[in-house]
Design an enzyme around this catalytic site. Structure first.
Site: not given
Ligand code: IMP
Ligand code: MG
Length: 178
Positions: A98, A101, A129, A151-152, A158, A164
Site C-alpha cells: 500500500d 514509508d 512517502k 498520515f493517509v 488504515d 481501509r
Molecule cells: P515502512 O516499513 O515504514 O515503510 O511502513 C510501511 C507500512 O506502514 C505500510 O505498509 C503501512 O501499513 C504503514 N503506513 C505507513 N504510512 C502510513 C500511512 O500514512 N497510513 C497508513 N499506514 C501507513
Molecule cells: Mg502495509
C-alpha cells in the site's frame, strides 16, 4: 469523536494511475508470468485493482507483516504474521504494498524473500512517502503516487484498523471532526 478526513487523491485519480502502472507492468513482464505478493492487510485493495488490469499471466500469494501498532508511528520492528503459501523458486516476484514509508517493511521483505530463490523481485507500491525513508537502498520499480509526509487512509490503508474501505486516499486528522 469522528476523525476528519481530507481527500488527497480521488477514486478517479487512483484508478487512472493504476491503469497506467498496470500497462507498464504488462509491457515489462511480456512473455513472463508475474507472481504477485500482496502484503496484507493494506495491500489488498491495490493488489486486486492492479491484478484485474494485468494481461500477462498472474499468480497470487499473500503475506502479512506488521511494523505499526494502533498508532501512526512505526515501531521499527517488522515481523511476519502470515507467511506465503507457495515457494518462490524461479518466480518473477512482484511485491505489492500500500505504502512505502521508512522502507523498513520492504527492506526486510526483500532480504527474507530473496533467500527463497526467485528469478527476480521487484516492488510495486500505491503510495510513496520519500521524506520519511530510513532504508534508502530500497528501490521501488512501480510507484503510483509520491505523497507528502502526512498520515493517509483509504484504498486499504488504515488508522487503527478503520477506513481501509474508503475508495479514495485521504489525510486523517485524528479527533478533529465533529
Ligand atoms: P515502512 O516499513 O515504514 O515503510 O511502513 C510501511 C507500512 O506502514 C505500510 O505498509 C503501512 O501499513 C504503514 N503506513 C505507513 N504510512 C502510513 C500511512 O500514512 N497510513 C497508513 N499506514 C501507513
Ligand atoms: Mg502495509
Amino acid at each position: 469523536m469522528e476523525d476528519k478526513i481530507r481527500v488527497l487523491l480521488t477514486e478517479e485519480e487512483v484508478n487512472k494511475r493504476i491503469n497506467e502502472v498496470a500497462a507498464q507492468i504488462n509491457r515489462d513482464y511480456e512473455g513472463k508470468q508475474v507472481h504477485l505478493i500482496c502484503i496484507l492487510k493494506g495491500g489488498v485493495f491495490f493488489t486486486c485493482e492492479l491484478a484485474k488490469r494485468l494481461t500477462v499471466p498472474v499468480s497470487l500469494d499473500f503475506m502479512s507483516v506488521s511494523s505499526y501498532g494502533a498508532d501512526t508511528k512505526s515501531s521499527g520492528v517488522v515481523c511476519i504474521i502470515k507467511d506465503l503459501d507457495e515457494p518462490l523458486t524461479g518466480k518473477h516476484v512482484l511485491i505489492v504494498e500500500d505504502i512505502i514509508d521508512s522502507g523498513r517493511t520492504l527492506a526486510y521483505l526483500i532480504e527474507v524473500l530473496d533467500k527463497r530463490g526467485p528469478a527476480d523481485i521487484h516492488l510495486c507500491t500505491l503510495l510513496d512517502k520519500p521524506e520519511r525513508r530510513v532504508k534508502k537502498q530500497v528501490k521501488v520499480e512501480y510507484t503510483c503516487f509520491t505523497i507528502p509526509d502526512e498520515f493517509v487512509v483509504g484504498y486499504g490503508l488504515d488508522y487503527a484498523q478503520k477506513y481501509r474501505n474508503l475508495p479514495y486516499i485521504g489525510v486523517v486528522e485524528p479527533g478533529a471532526g465533529e
